[in-house]
Design a protein around this motif. Structure first.
Motif, PDB file in Angstrom:
ATOM      1  N   TRP A 172       0.834  -1.196   0.000  1.00 55.90           N
ATOM      2  CA  TRP A 172       0.000   0.000   0.000  1.00 55.90           C
ATOM      3  C   TRP A 172       0.872   1.251   0.000  1.00 55.90           C
ATOM      4  N   LEU A 173       0.571   2.177  -0.904  1.00 55.05           N
ATOM      5  CA  LEU A 173       1.196   3.497  -0.863  1.00 55.05           C
ATOM      6  C   LEU A 173       0.372   4.444  -0.001  1.00 55.05           C
ATOM      7  N   LYS A 174      -0.946   4.264  -0.041  1.00 52.67           N
ATOM      8  CA  LYS A 174      -1.877   4.987   0.824  1.00 52.67           C
ATOM      9  C   LYS A 174      -2.983   4.028   1.226  1.00 52.67           C
ATOM     10  N   ARG A 175      -3.597   4.306   2.342  1.00 49.46           N
ATOM     11  CA  ARG A 175      -4.742   3.493   2.735  1.00 49.46           C
ATOM     12  C   ARG A 175      -5.887   3.703   1.745  1.00 49.46           C
ATOM     13  N   PRO A 176      -6.658   2.656   1.475  1.00 45.13           N
ATOM     14  CA  PRO A 176      -7.803   2.832   0.579  1.00 45.13           C
ATOM     15  C   PRO A 176      -8.804   3.819   1.164  1.00 45.13           C
ATOM     16  N   ALA A 177      -9.496   4.518   0.278  1.00 45.57           N
ATOM     17  CA  ALA A 177     -10.455   5.532   0.716  1.00 45.57           C
ATOM     18  C   ALA A 177     -11.580   5.635  -0.301  1.00 45.57           C
ATOM     19  N   VAL A 178     -12.729   6.124   0.160  1.00 47.86           N
ATOM     20  CA  VAL A 178     -13.859   6.368  -0.737  1.00 47.86           C
ATOM     21  C   VAL A 178     -13.601   7.664  -1.488  1.00 47.86           C
ATOM     22  N   ARG A 179     -13.628   7.589  -2.820  1.00 47.50           N
ATOM     23  CA  ARG A 179     -13.358   8.778  -3.630  1.00 47.50           C
ATOM     24  C   ARG A 179     -14.639   9.541  -3.950  1.00 47.50           C
ATOM     25  N   GLU A 180     -15.643   8.843  -4.481  1.00 48.64           N
ATOM     26  CA  GLU A 180     -16.892   9.513  -4.848  1.00 48.64           C
ATOM     27  C   GLU A 180     -17.979   8.483  -5.089  1.00 48.64           C
ATOM     28  N   GLY A 181     -19.221   8.966  -5.096  1.00 53.82           N
ATOM     29  CA  GLY A 181     -20.363   8.129  -5.433  1.00 53.82           C
ATOM     30  C   GLY A 181     -20.963   8.575  -6.752  1.00 53.82           C
ATOM     31  N   ILE A 182     -21.439   7.613  -7.525  1.00 52.41           N
ATOM     32  CA  ILE A 182     -22.060   7.895  -8.821  1.00 52.41           C
ATOM     33  C   ILE A 182     -23.412   7.200  -8.839  1.00 52.41           C
ATOM     34  N   LYS A 195     -16.752   4.760  -5.948  1.00 48.23           N
ATOM     35  CA  LYS A 195     -15.362   4.621  -6.378  1.00 48.23           C
ATOM     36  C   LYS A 195     -14.448   4.589  -5.161  1.00 48.23           C
ATOM     37  N   LEU A 196     -13.563   3.587  -5.130  1.00 49.09           N
ATOM     38  CA  LEU A 196     -12.582   3.475  -4.056  1.00 49.09           C
ATOM     39  C   LEU A 196     -11.190   3.740  -4.613  1.00 49.09           C
ATOM     40  N   SER A 197     -10.439   4.601  -3.960  1.00 39.93           N
ATOM     41  CA  SER A 197      -9.040   4.826  -4.325  1.00 39.93           C
ATOM     42  C   SER A 197      -8.192   3.727  -3.700  1.00 39.93           C
ATOM     43  N   MET A 198      -7.429   3.029  -4.551  1.00 45.35           N
ATOM     44  CA  MET A 198      -6.626   1.895  -4.093  1.00 45.35           C
ATOM     45  C   MET A 198      -5.203   2.092  -4.602  1.00 45.35           C
ATOM     46  N   SER A 199      -4.405   2.822  -3.844  1.00 47.80           N
ATOM     47  CA  SER A 199      -3.051   3.170  -4.272  1.00 47.80           C
ATOM     48  C   SER A 199      -2.067   2.091  -3.828  1.00 47.80           C
ATOM     49  N   LEU A 200      -1.589   1.300  -4.815  1.00 47.25           N
ATOM     50  CA  LEU A 200      -0.722   0.158  -4.531  1.00 47.25           C
ATOM     51  C   LEU A 200       0.590   0.256  -5.289  1.00 47.25           C
ATOM     52  N   LEU A 201       1.631  -0.334  -4.712  1.00 42.10           N
ATOM     53  CA  LEU A 201       2.876  -0.564  -5.433  1.00 42.10           C
ATOM     54  C   LEU A 201       2.830  -2.009  -5.915  1.00 42.10           C
ATOM     55  N   GLU A 202       2.517  -2.196  -7.192  1.00 45.99           N
ATOM     56  CA  GLU A 202       2.314  -3.536  -7.736  1.00 45.99           C
ATOM     57  C   GLU A 202       2.420  -3.485  -9.255  1.00 45.99           C
ATOM     58  N   ASP A 203       3.258  -4.361  -9.819  1.00 44.45           N
ATOM     59  CA  ASP A 203       3.438  -4.388 -11.268  1.00 44.45           C
ATOM     60  C   ASP A 203       2.376  -5.222 -11.977  1.00 44.45           C
ATOM     61  N   SER A 204       1.879  -6.260 -11.325  1.00 46.44           N
ATOM     62  CA  SER A 204       0.893  -7.141 -11.951  1.00 46.44           C
ATOM     63  C   SER A 204      -0.517  -6.572 -11.778  1.00 46.44           C
ATOM     64  N   PRO A 205      -1.468  -7.005 -12.602  1.00 50.60           N
ATOM     65  CA  PRO A 205      -2.867  -6.642 -12.365  1.00 50.60           C
ATOM     66  C   PRO A 205      -3.304  -7.097 -10.976  1.00 50.60           C
ATOM     67  N   ALA A 206      -4.201  -6.328 -10.355  1.00 49.04           N
ATOM     68  CA  ALA A 206      -4.631  -6.639  -8.991  1.00 49.04           C
ATOM     69  C   ALA A 206      -6.153  -6.581  -8.890  1.00 49.04           C
ATOM     70  N   TYR A 207      -6.667  -7.211  -7.834  1.00 54.86           N
ATOM     71  CA  TYR A 207      -8.107  -7.321  -7.616  1.00 54.86           C
ATOM     72  C   TYR A 207      -8.404  -7.076  -6.146  1.00 54.86           C
ATOM     73  N   VAL A 208      -9.657  -6.764  -5.876  1.00 57.59           N
ATOM     74  CA  VAL A 208     -10.077  -6.639  -4.490  1.00 57.59           C
ATOM     75  C   VAL A 208     -11.302  -7.523  -4.275  1.00 57.59           C
ATOM     76  N   LEU A 209     -11.199  -8.382  -3.283  1.00 56.26           N
ATOM     77  CA  LEU A 209     -12.316  -9.223  -2.868  1.00 56.26           C
ATOM     78  C   LEU A 209     -13.040  -8.477  -1.753  1.00 56.26           C
ATOM     79  N   ALA A 268      -3.392  -6.457   5.335  1.00 59.76           N
ATOM     80  CA  ALA A 268      -4.781  -6.160   5.691  1.00 59.76           C
ATOM     81  C   ALA A 268      -4.949  -4.675   6.020  1.00 59.76           C
ATOM     82  N   VAL A 269      -6.134  -4.155   5.720  1.00 61.12           N
ATOM     83  CA  VAL A 269      -6.462  -2.756   6.012  1.00 61.12           C
ATOM     84  C   VAL A 269      -7.823  -2.710   6.705  1.00 61.12           C
TER      85      VAL A 269
END
Length: 284
Positions: A172-182, A195-209, A268-269
């Motif tokens: 994690w570069l930053k903790r995840p946060a709620v960005r906006e609602g649509i 929309k959730l901001s998910m700032s990660l240091l990761e070269d491969s594609p990533a997912y969130v369960l 974990a966050v």
């Protein structure tokens, strides 16, 4: 002057058809009617259908076809619409990844099911891919003729294998946060996302369960997966389906578990708390 028609043998006789020849005014009226009919036909042919957005039927594959993947990648196969039930029934079946001179067996394992008509299974390779090769997933082994919706409608999605295996955990570069609602209401129904901001240091594609629960306690928890795209995860649904059901104005708690294409998990966050946005009526 009386109009004449030429008959066989060169003889002529007066043309007694009523109203012939057409006067200039009647010619213009006829041209106008023909033009109007043509416009109506073209309008019918090209008018957007009211529920065109609800007709998607096919699968998504993650990582997205055409991308570079680690040699120890896993794939996620998601069925959309009527394909969801067929995809959910695939665990235990075998697929193949093929390139010139190399074939890898792919085992289909159980994944997750959305309450809104989607199902995802996990595709695990029996051995690593060879580096720097173009591999094709033979989806036709189990789903003949199926269209890959995030692969240009192709029935034979391809990927490029990277330089080696991915064994590093996402950071994690930053903790995840709620960005906006649509949220909006359309003729097809309601569309609602967070929309959730998910700032990660990761070269491969990533997912969130995501395990999503209603803080009022009046609904069952939802447990489903969504890909990260440009550091953003979308929780919610379109007018005709989606990953998560959100009721406008209600409060939710989202537990997040992040992993990359090779299955490495991020630290974990804490869960995120948010309220689903309220829809704005759109005339479209």
């Amino acid at each position: 002057m009386t109009a004449k028609r030429v008959m066989s043998g060169g003889r002529v006789r007066p043309d007694t058809r009523e109203g012939w020849p057409l006067t200039p005014g009647r010619r213009k009226l006829g041209d106008f009617v023909r033009s109007a009919v043509l416009i109506l036909v073209l309008s019918w042919l090209f008018v957007p259908r009211a529920h065109a957005a609800c007709t998607a039927e096919g699968v998504h594959v993650f990582p997205a076809p055409g991308s570079v993947v680690p040699t120890n990648t896993r794939f996620l196969l998601e069925g959309v619409g009527p394909l969801a039930e067929r995809v959910a029934a695939l665990p235990g079946r075998i697929l193949r990844m093929q390139t010139a001179g190399h074939e890898v067996e792919v085992r289909i394992q159980r994944g997750w099911t959305s309450t809104l008509g989607r199902a995802t299974v996990v595709l695990r390779l029996s051995e690593p891919l060879r580096a720097g090769q173009s591999y094709t997933l033979r989806l036709d082994d189990v789903l003949p003729g199926v269209k890959v919706l995030n692969g240009g409608g192709s029935t034979a999605p391809e990927w490029i294998s990277g330089r080696g295996q991915d064994v590093a955990r996402p950071r994690w570069l930053k903790r995840p946060a709620v960005r906006e609602g649509i949220s909006r209401r359309t003729r097809d129904g309601s569309e609602r996302f967070v929309k959730l901001s998910m700032s990660l240091l990761e070269d491969s594609p990533a997912y969130v369960l995501v395990t999503l629960s209603n803080r009022q306690g009046d609904m069952a928890s939802q447990h489903y997966i969504t890909p990260l795209q440009n550091g953003v995860a979308l929780l919610g649904h379109e007018a005709c389906g989606g990953a998560f059901a959100l009721e406008e104005g209600k409060s939710y708690r989202a537990k997040l578990e992040v992993f990359d294409a090779a299955g490495n998990t991020a630290p974990a966050v804490p869960p995120l708390l948010f309220e689903a946005p309220v829809a704005i009526l759109e005339n479209r």
